[in-house]
Design a protein around this motif. Structure first.
Motif, PDB file in Angstrom:
ATOM      1  N   GLY A 106       1.083  -1.657  -0.313  1.00  0.00           N
ATOM      2  CA  GLY A 106      -0.042   0.146   0.272  1.00  0.00           C
ATOM      3  C   GLY A 106       1.003   1.329  -0.250  1.00  0.00           C
ATOM      4  N   SER A 107       0.217   2.524  -0.081  1.00  0.00           N
ATOM      5  CA  SER A 107       0.699   3.560  -0.417  1.00  0.00           C
ATOM      6  C   SER A 107       0.917   4.534   1.172  1.00  0.00           C
ATOM      7  CB  SER A 107       0.859   4.074  -1.883  1.00  0.00           C
ATOM      8  OG  SER A 107       0.792   5.456  -1.785  1.00  0.00           O
ATOM      9  N   ARG A 108       1.683   4.783   1.729  1.00  0.00           N
ATOM     10  CA  ARG A 108       1.200   5.432   3.011  1.00  0.00           C
ATOM     11  C   ARG A 108       1.702   6.449   3.162  1.00  0.00           C
ATOM     12  NH1 ARG A 108      -2.964   2.619   4.416  1.00  0.00           N
ATOM     13  NH2 ARG A 108      -3.226   0.402   3.612  1.00  0.00           N
ATOM     14  N   LEU A 109       1.152   7.492   4.070  1.00  0.00           N
ATOM     15  CA  LEU A 109       2.453   8.747   4.084  1.00  0.00           C
ATOM     16  C   LEU A 109       3.452   8.290   5.369  1.00  0.00           C
ATOM     17  CD1 LEU A 109       0.044  11.596   4.557  1.00  0.00           C
ATOM     18  CD2 LEU A 109       1.871  10.763   3.102  1.00  0.00           C
ATOM     19  N   ILE A 110       4.490   8.326   5.626  1.00  0.00           N
ATOM     20  CA  ILE A 110       6.108   8.223   5.746  1.00  0.00           C
ATOM     21  C   ILE A 110       6.324   9.321   6.433  1.00  0.00           C
ATOM     22  CG2 ILE A 110       7.681   6.514   6.959  1.00  0.00           C
ATOM     23  CD1 ILE A 110       6.545   4.978   4.626  1.00  0.00           C
ATOM     24  N   SER A 111       5.913   9.955   8.740  1.00  0.00           N
ATOM     25  CA  SER A 111       6.904  11.001   8.489  1.00  0.00           C
ATOM     26  C   SER A 111       7.571  11.416  10.066  1.00  0.00           C
ATOM     27  CB  SER A 111       5.685  12.201   8.107  1.00  0.00           C
ATOM     28  OG  SER A 111       4.800  11.397   9.682  1.00  0.00           O
ATOM     29  N   TYR A 112       9.007  11.972   9.598  1.00  0.00           N
ATOM     30  CA  TYR A 112       9.551  11.797  11.153  1.00  0.00           C
ATOM     31  C   TYR A 112       9.733  13.274  10.856  1.00  0.00           C
ATOM     32  CZ  TYR A 112      13.720  11.780  14.129  1.00  0.00           C
ATOM     33  OH  TYR A 112      14.807  11.779  14.444  1.00  0.00           O
ATOM     34  N   GLY A 113       9.153  14.360  11.888  1.00  0.00           N
ATOM     35  CA  GLY A 113       9.380  14.885  12.382  1.00  0.00           C
ATOM     36  C   GLY A 113       8.540  16.388  11.602  1.00  0.00           C
ATOM     37  N   ARG A 114       9.146  17.144  11.114  1.00  0.00           N
ATOM     38  CA  ARG A 114       8.976  18.082   9.680  1.00  0.00           C
ATOM     39  C   ARG A 114       8.965  17.022   8.209  1.00  0.00           C
ATOM     40  NH1 ARG A 114      10.929  23.578  11.414  1.00  0.00           N
ATOM     41  NH2 ARG A 114       9.047  24.253   9.820  1.00  0.00           N
ATOM     42  N   LYS A 115       8.774  16.559   8.517  1.00  0.00           N
ATOM     43  CA  LYS A 115       9.239  14.897   6.798  1.00  0.00           C
ATOM     44  C   LYS A 115       8.248  14.391   6.503  1.00  0.00           C
ATOM     45  CE  LYS A 115      14.155  16.152   6.223  1.00  0.00           C
ATOM     46  NZ  LYS A 115      15.430  15.299   7.661  1.00  0.00           N
ATOM     47  N   GLU A 116       7.952  14.602   5.137  1.00  0.00           N
ATOM     48  CA  GLU A 116       7.252  13.391   4.919  1.00  0.00           C
ATOM     49  C   GLU A 116       6.712  13.297   3.880  1.00  0.00           C
ATOM     50  OE1 GLU A 116       2.107  13.353   6.969  1.00  0.00           O
ATOM     51  OE2 GLU A 116       3.230  14.935   4.849  1.00  0.00           O
ATOM     52  N   PHE A 117       6.614  11.814   3.711  1.00  0.00           N
ATOM     53  CA  PHE A 117       6.590  11.005   2.416  1.00  0.00           C
ATOM     54  C   PHE A 117       5.944  10.001   2.095  1.00  0.00           C
ATOM     55  CE2 PHE A 117      10.683  11.890   3.492  1.00  0.00           C
ATOM     56  CZ  PHE A 117      11.749  12.872   2.077  1.00  0.00           C
ATOM     57  N   ARG A 118       5.309  10.209   0.785  1.00  0.00           N
ATOM     58  CA  ARG A 118       4.011   9.704   0.898  1.00  0.00           C
ATOM     59  C   ARG A 118       4.874   7.975  -0.287  1.00  0.00           C
ATOM     60  NH1 ARG A 118      -0.720   7.856   0.828  1.00  0.00           N
ATOM     61  NH2 ARG A 118      -1.897   9.651   1.580  1.00  0.00           N
ATOM     62  N   ASN A 119       5.279   6.925   0.244  1.00  0.00           N
ATOM     63  CA  ASN A 119       6.078   5.887  -0.321  1.00  0.00           C
ATOM     64  C   ASN A 119       5.178   4.865   0.194  1.00  0.00           C
ATOM     65  OD1 ASN A 119       8.368   8.136  -0.142  1.00  0.00           O
ATOM     66  ND2 ASN A 119       9.646   6.595   0.375  1.00  0.00           N
ATOM     67  N   THR A 120       6.096   3.621  -0.988  1.00  0.00           N
ATOM     68  CA  THR A 120       5.165   1.924  -0.383  1.00  0.00           C
ATOM     69  C   THR A 120       5.795   1.662   0.561  1.00  0.00           C
ATOM     70  OG1 THR A 120       6.147   2.060  -2.692  1.00  0.00           O
ATOM     71  CG2 THR A 120       5.184   0.138  -1.612  1.00  0.00           C
ATOM     72  N   THR A 162      17.973   7.788   4.391  1.00  0.00           N
ATOM     73  CA  THR A 162      18.231   9.014   4.544  1.00  0.00           C
ATOM     74  C   THR A 162      17.179  10.110   3.937  1.00  0.00           C
ATOM     75  OG1 THR A 162      19.590   8.004   2.523  1.00  0.00           O
ATOM     76  CG2 THR A 162      20.948   9.093   4.077  1.00  0.00           C
ATOM     77  N   ASP A 163      16.292  10.080   3.862  1.00  0.00           N
ATOM     78  CA  ASP A 163      15.023  11.671   3.562  1.00  0.00           C
ATOM     79  C   ASP A 163      14.496  11.875   4.619  1.00  0.00           C
ATOM     80  OD1 ASP A 163      15.713  10.418   0.688  1.00  0.00           O
ATOM     81  OD2 ASP A 163      13.764   9.688   0.114  1.00  0.00           O
ATOM     82  N   LEU A 164      14.261  10.787   5.099  1.00  0.00           N
ATOM     83  CA  LEU A 164      14.040  11.164   7.009  1.00  0.00           C
ATOM     84  C   LEU A 164      14.764  11.844   8.055  1.00  0.00           C
ATOM     85  CD1 LEU A 164      11.443   7.941   7.022  1.00  0.00           C
ATOM     86  CD2 LEU A 164      10.601  10.374   6.732  1.00  0.00           C
ATOM     87  N   PHE A 165      16.141  10.444   8.301  1.00  0.00           N
ATOM     88  CA  PHE A 165      16.555  11.047   9.177  1.00  0.00           C
ATOM     89  C   PHE A 165      17.881  11.610   8.412  1.00  0.00           C
ATOM     90  CE2 PHE A 165      14.093   6.737   9.986  1.00  0.00           C
ATOM     91  CZ  PHE A 165      14.133   7.403  11.863  1.00  0.00           C
ATOM     92  N   GLY A 166      18.142  11.715   7.157  1.00  0.00           N
ATOM     93  CA  GLY A 166      19.563  12.277   7.232  1.00  0.00           C
ATOM     94  C   GLY A 166      20.738  12.153   7.566  1.00  0.00           C
TER      95      GLY A 166
END
Ligand SMILES: Nc1ncnc2c1ncn2[C@@H]1O[C@H](COP(=O)(O)OP(=O)(O)OP(=O)(O)O)[C@@H](O)[C@H]1O
Ligand SMILES: [Mg+2]
Lengths: 411, 220
Positions: A106-120, A162-166
């Motif tokens: 499924g495609s869902r919103l994944i977020s950490y802090g202020r970063k948010e991505f719609r990923n599988t 890396t996208d979420l946590f740098g």
């Protein structure tokens, strides 16, 4: 005899340095081409195979679909629905399966802090890790305890990490998936992947226990099944077993061609291997033509040498040389030139390949790999070199051996 | 024993054909010393080449020690040239880049003799022709007489029973010629069959019998 032979050869080679250089360079360049093209073909094949294995090794993917044949009162077009429990029970009924996992996607919103991505997000079981090469680089993959306790643990792809946590370490932190907190238990080791299905590549996915997935999102039927047969050569038979079993259990015709979509990567891999073998052979043939030109050069120069040495041949025949003695003398001279040129060609290509190692990994080398002088390349090149050398040497040597002694002495 | 029966040799060049030998019949017994004489172009060399198994007749039969030469393969003929017949040419036919030693050694290499036997025999022959000190020299560094002595030594390398010499002294001064003739006479005394072509009556006088050719035929 040996002494005379080498003196002779040396004399022929040294007396006409330009001629020798041109003859040798043809063979050198030919050998160089064959070695480089073969090792290039080989490295591209290996690099592509590695990327292909990025999706998994020795796996069969099964996608439940719709029936296309009527079956026991049901019209065609009925959806085939498979529950994850059914999937995990398949090995009890169908022999020959090493690993199996259901998969929700499924495609869902994944977020950490202020970063948010719609990923599988993929709901799977622990056996998925080995089958799909989603090996943990940090932390661990989903485990048995996650499954039974329906834990909100997740394993994430390296790019997503890396996208979420740098630069922060992801393991042990919480992310939100559709607003629900999940504990990151592991990050996937970086891998190359050139094939994929259903959603993003693994480097951007989050993996959670399928038990958690179905209870959280209310999913009942898997989007696909993934298994690895114990004997990779028997993937067809095992797949037929799985289909027969599911047909009986769920109710569709075992003869229905489209009720289950099947991607047998083993099948694909065989075609892939054949294709790249053909590719490498093709490159080898191109290289061989270059070497053939070198061989033609050797043959024509040796013809001239035979012509120049007709008198010598006459004298030798007059004092009792047999045909094969003369044949061997000129044949071995051609062969020595071929071998000399071959050695220099090998040396040059080894140097060039050493230079190729200096290319940084990643980018372009992910596609073509790093060509190396492996035994297969060496053996193939030596065989090609010998085959061409034998033909190129035999033609002038036969001319020499068929000399008429009286005609030759008159020269 | 050399037996030639009705030997004919025809050379064809383009549309022209030339009869170099016309019906030659000759018998040469074992241990004979024969000279062949005749004007230039009478077919002496052609005949010698046929006797020496270097060339084949157009017609006629050549029997060498009860073998019909026409029935031998190329390699069998090579073996005859190697062991049975030593050939000395007017123009020496030495290998120019090889030393005196190597030239003499050549027939023994083709016979597959081992290194020790070759060394012994080459040394013996070089001493016999008085050129041991010159063993490392190339033909271009030797006089004509010396070159012919090396060629003679080469012809004797495998100790053949028959020695053929086509104008062996033709290119030499009279002193060198006499040296060669002295060696040939010694070889004949040892029991070898010797057939020699010459234009020179003094040289021919060393032989027991002279065969005269004229226009491809035996005249006496
Ligand atoms: N290969 C050949 N092709 C054509 N004609 C040839 C060939 N060899 C020899 N002849 C001719 O055959 C004839 C005999 O030649 P041959 O060499 O036997 O003569 P010869 O008696 O040895 O002469 P000389 O004393 O000059 O050496 C000559 O007319 C010669 O021109
Ligand atoms: Mg002559």
């Amino acid at each position: 005899m040996i002494g005379i032979f080498f003196r002779n050869l040396f004399r022929d080679l040294v007396r006409q340095p330009l001629r020798t250089a041109l003859t040798l360079s043809g063979v050198v360049w030919g050998t160089f081409s064959v070695v480089l093209l073969l090792s290039f073909g080989d490295s591209v094949s290996k690099a592509q195979m590695k990327r292909f294995h990025g999706m998994g090794q020795g796996i069969v993917l099964v996608f439940p679909s719709r029936t296309t044949l009527a079956w026991q009162g049901f019209l065609k077009g009925k959806a085939v629905r498979v529950t994850p429990e059914t999937v995990e029970a398949i090995p009890e009924k169908v022999p020959g399966i090493e690993l199996i996992s259901p998969e929700f996607v499924g495609s869902r919103l994944i977020s950490y802090g202020r970063k948010e991505f719609r990923n599988t997000v993929r709901g799977v079981n622990p056996e998925f890790e080995l089958m799909r090469n989603t090996i943990a680089g940090k932390g661990r993959f989903i485990d048995a305890e996650d499954m039974t306790a329906r834990k909100r643990d997740c394993f994430i792809g390296d790019v997503l990490a890396t996208d979420l946590f740098g630069t922060e370490a992801p393991v042990g932190r919480n992310v939100l998936i559709d607003g629900v907190p999940f504990l990151v238990v592991g990050v996937m080791r970086t891998k190359l992947q050139n094939s994929n299905y259903n959603g993003q590549r693994d480097e951007r996915c989050a993996f959670i226990p399928w038990t958690t997935y179905s209870s959280l999102y209310g999913a009942k039927y898997v989007s696909n099944i993934i298994f690895r047969p114990r004997d990779l050569g028997r993937s067809k038979a095992v797949m037929a077993g799985v289909k027969g079993h599911l047909a009986k259990l769920i109710g569709f015709s075992a003869a229905d061609p489209d009720a289950l979509g099947v991607w047998d990567t083993l099948d694909f891999e065989r075609q892939f291997t054949t294709f790249f073998l053909a590719f490498t052979v093709f490159l080898g043939i191109i290289g061989s033509f270059t070497l053939l030109v070198g061989g033609v050069g050797v043959a024509s120069i040796m013809r001239v040498v035979v012509e120049e040495r007709t008198r010598e041949i006459g004298v030798k025949l007059a004092v009792g040389a047999r045909r094969r003695t003369i044949l061997w003398q000129f044949f071995s001279e051609s062969l020595v030139i071929m071998i000399l040129g071959g050695l220099v060609g090998f040396g040059l290509s080894a140097g060039a390949l050493q230079g190729a190692k200096a290319f940084p990994a990643g980018g372009f080398t992910d596609f073509v790999g790093v060509p190396v002088l492996n035994p297969l390349v060496i053996v193939s090149t030596v065989l090609i070199l010998l085959a061409i050398g034998v033909v190129a040497g035999m033609i002038p040597a036969r001319t020499a051996a068929s000399t008429d002694p009286i005609e030759a002495l008159r020269k | 024993m050399i037996e030639l029966q009705d030997i004919t040799k025809v050379y064809r060049t383009g549309s022209q054909s030339l009869e170099a030998l016309r019906g030659i019949s000759v018998k040469i017994g074992k241990g004979e010393f024969i000279s062949i004489m005749g004007p230039s172009g009478s077919g002496k060399s052609t005949l010698m080449n046929i006797i020496g198994c270097l060339d084949t007749p157009t017609a006629g039969e050549y029997v060498l020690d009860s073998d019909k030469v026409a029935g031998l393969t190329f390699d069998q003929l090579a073996a005859v040239r190697n062991r049975k017949i030593g050939f000395v040419f007017q123009n020496f036919n030495l290998l120019p880049y090889a030393t005196a030693w190597e030239n003499i050694e050549l027939p023994m290499l083709f016979d597959g003799k081992n290194g020790r036997r070759r060394r012994e025999r080459v040394t013996e022959l070089l001493n016999a022709v008085g050129l041991y000190e010159w063993r490392g020299h190339r033909p271009s560094e030797l006089s004509g007489g010396q070159q012919q002595r090396i060629a003679l030594a080469r012809a004797l390398a495998n100790d053949p029973p028959i020695l053929l010499a086509d104008e062996p002294t033709g290119n030499l001064d009279s002193k060198s010629g006499e040296e060669i003739m002295a060696i040939l006479t010694d070889l004949w005394r040892e029991g070898r069959t010797i057939v020699m072509v010459t234009h020179n009556d003094h040289i021919a006088a060393h032989s027991e019998r002279t065969i005269r050719l004229f226009d491809g035929q035996v005249v006496a």
